[in-house]
Design a protein around this motif. Structure first.
Motif, mmCIF file in Angstrom:
data_model
loop_
_atom_site.group_PDB
_atom_site.id
_atom_site.type_symbol
_atom_site.label_atom_id
_atom_site.label_comp_id
_atom_site.label_asym_id
_atom_site.label_seq_id
_atom_site.Cartn_x
_atom_site.Cartn_y
_atom_site.Cartn_z
ATOM 1 N N LEU A 163 0.905 -1.109 0.012
ATOM 2 C CA LEU A 163 0.068 0.142 0.035
ATOM 3 C C LEU A 163 0.850 1.274 -0.122
ATOM 4 O O LEU A 163 1.782 1.478 0.744
ATOM 5 C CB LEU A 163 -0.868 0.093 1.075
ATOM 6 C CG LEU A 163 -1.866 -1.175 1.360
ATOM 7 C CD1 LEU A 163 -2.559 -0.980 2.517
ATOM 8 C CD2 LEU A 163 -3.054 -1.040 0.081
ATOM 9 N N PRO A 164 0.439 2.258 -0.827
ATOM 10 C CA PRO A 164 1.432 3.309 -0.813
ATOM 11 C C PRO A 164 1.513 4.227 0.659
ATOM 12 O O PRO A 164 0.323 4.086 1.262
ATOM 13 C CB PRO A 164 0.940 4.433 -1.920
ATOM 14 C CG PRO A 164 -0.448 3.620 -2.675
ATOM 15 C CD PRO A 164 -0.705 2.288 -1.610
ATOM 16 N N PHE A 210 -5.742 6.827 5.803
ATOM 17 C CA PHE A 210 -6.701 6.104 6.192
ATOM 18 C C PHE A 210 -6.434 5.610 7.462
ATOM 19 O O PHE A 210 -7.136 5.849 8.462
ATOM 20 C CB PHE A 210 -7.179 4.802 5.265
ATOM 21 C CG PHE A 210 -7.980 5.349 4.237
ATOM 22 C CD1 PHE A 210 -9.149 5.122 4.156
ATOM 23 C CD2 PHE A 210 -7.456 5.765 2.971
ATOM 24 C CE1 PHE A 210 -10.343 5.683 3.188
ATOM 25 C CE2 PHE A 210 -8.311 6.031 1.864
ATOM 26 C CZ PHE A 210 -9.634 5.973 1.893
ATOM 27 N N VAL A 211 -5.430 4.929 7.532
ATOM 28 C CA VAL A 211 -4.920 4.151 9.095
ATOM 29 C C VAL A 211 -4.510 5.175 10.258
ATOM 30 O O VAL A 211 -5.091 5.355 11.080
ATOM 31 C CB VAL A 211 -4.107 3.078 8.925
ATOM 32 C CG1 VAL A 211 -3.447 2.402 10.165
ATOM 33 C CG2 VAL A 211 -4.403 2.222 8.042
ATOM 34 N N ASP A 212 -3.700 6.162 9.845
ATOM 35 C CA ASP A 212 -3.110 7.005 10.647
ATOM 36 C C ASP A 212 -4.170 8.239 11.001
ATOM 37 O O ASP A 212 -4.036 8.785 11.919
ATOM 38 C CB ASP A 212 -2.094 7.800 10.181
ATOM 39 C CG ASP A 212 -0.522 6.684 9.972
ATOM 40 O OD1 ASP A 212 -0.650 5.753 10.567
ATOM 41 O OD2 ASP A 212 0.461 7.419 9.353
ATOM 42 N N ALA A 213 -5.055 8.379 10.145
ATOM 43 C CA ALA A 213 -6.218 9.237 10.342
ATOM 44 C C ALA A 213 -7.346 8.656 11.286
ATOM 45 O O ALA A 213 -8.381 9.238 11.351
ATOM 46 C CB ALA A 213 -6.609 9.803 9.073
ATOM 47 N N ASP A 214 -7.190 7.315 11.924
ATOM 48 C CA ASP A 214 -8.085 6.821 12.591
ATOM 49 C C ASP A 214 -9.287 6.246 11.710
ATOM 50 O O ASP A 214 -10.294 6.282 12.440
ATOM 51 C CB ASP A 214 -8.427 7.415 13.805
ATOM 52 C CG ASP A 214 -7.100 7.358 14.928
ATOM 53 O OD1 ASP A 214 -6.528 6.462 14.684
ATOM 54 O OD2 ASP A 214 -7.109 8.495 15.838
ATOM 55 N N ARG A 215 -9.043 6.236 10.516
ATOM 56 C CA ARG A 215 -10.187 5.663 9.881
ATOM 57 C C ARG A 215 -10.462 4.231 9.441
ATOM 58 O O ARG A 215 -9.191 3.528 9.405
ATOM 59 C CB ARG A 215 -10.202 6.238 8.300
ATOM 60 C CG ARG A 215 -10.795 7.629 8.462
ATOM 61 C CD ARG A 215 -10.413 8.513 7.067
ATOM 62 N NE ARG A 215 -11.449 8.244 6.353
ATOM 63 C CZ ARG A 215 -11.370 8.337 4.928
ATOM 64 N NH1 ARG A 215 -10.544 9.264 4.443
ATOM 65 N NH2 ARG A 215 -12.165 7.941 4.193
ATOM 66 N N SER A 216 -11.368 3.390 9.353
ATOM 67 C CA SER A 216 -11.466 2.206 9.274
ATOM 68 C C SER A 216 -11.094 1.576 8.228
ATOM 69 O O SER A 216 -11.001 2.312 7.111
ATOM 70 C CB SER A 216 -13.015 1.570 9.510
ATOM 71 O OG SER A 216 -13.076 0.292 9.229
ATOM 72 N N PRO A 217 -10.111 0.493 8.078
ATOM 73 C CA PRO A 217 -10.007 -0.108 6.739
ATOM 74 C C PRO A 217 -11.313 -0.327 5.807
ATOM 75 O O PRO A 217 -11.078 -0.302 4.676
ATOM 76 C CB PRO A 217 -9.274 -1.314 7.058
ATOM 77 C CG PRO A 217 -8.854 -1.052 8.424
ATOM 78 C CD PRO A 217 -9.725 -0.483 8.989
ATOM 79 N N ASP A 218 -12.248 -0.466 6.414
ATOM 80 C CA ASP A 218 -13.547 -0.709 5.752
ATOM 81 C C ASP A 218 -13.962 0.693 4.952
ATOM 82 O O ASP A 218 -14.339 0.623 3.970
ATOM 83 C CB ASP A 218 -14.808 -0.865 6.635
ATOM 84 C CG ASP A 218 -14.650 -2.279 7.327
ATOM 85 O OD1 ASP A 218 -13.962 -3.142 6.739
ATOM 86 O OD2 ASP A 218 -15.284 -2.661 8.331
#
Length: 152
Positions: free
Chosen positions: A86-87, A94-102
């Motif tokens: 993944l770039p 997504f991840v570092d911004a506390d967003r779900s992988p979904d």
């Protein structure tokens, strides 16, 4: 999803090129995973049926648990030779911004649907244009043959 985040996601993905190696080895690995999952589900269903009996057979339950463990070990041991990356910018957004992988999955699905709809619209527009050009060509041909008949 608004156009801006979708465009941003497309930009990130396109900037980093293909993300997975789709080889025959990967296909075999997917088949192994599918088989292991099917076997695991079968073992779970068999265990469930044994436990639900009025007088469960402890030896059969023990064997069922052993079968399930073996199936799960087989699933864990499958290694995927595909090079999945993944770039970093995507991970950060997504991840570092506390967003779900979904959220990523939903965004990718919407992106694919939007690209598909855009492609379908362009294809329909080109088909309509082709039909109009053909109709105009047929009209021109019939009017030129009618003009020749009048002149002759």
């Amino acid at each position: 999803m608004s156009a801006e985040p979708r465009d941003r996601l497309a930009e990130i993905l396109l900037a980093h090129g293909p993300m997975a190696d789709t080889t025959a080895t990967s296909a075999r690995t997917l088949e192994q995973i599918d088989h292991s999952v099917s076997e695991s589900l079968s073992a779970i269903h068999a265990l469930d049926a044994q436990v639900q009996q009025e007088s469960p057979d402890n030896a059969a339950i023990r064997d069922g648990i052993a079968r399930l463990v073996n199936c799960m070990e087989g699933l864990r041991s499958v290694s995927c030779p595909a090079d999945l990356r993944l770039p970093m910018r995507l991970v950060e957004e997504f991840v570092d911004a506390d967003r779900s992988p979904d959220d990523f999955t939903v965004a990718m699905r919407k992106l694919v649907e939007a690209v598909e709809a855009g492609g379908r619209a362009k294809s329909d527009a080109l088909a309509s244009l082709a039909a109009q050009v053909e109709a105009a060509g047929a009209d021109a041909a019939s009017s030129s043959s009618g003009a020749e008949d009048d002149a002759g």
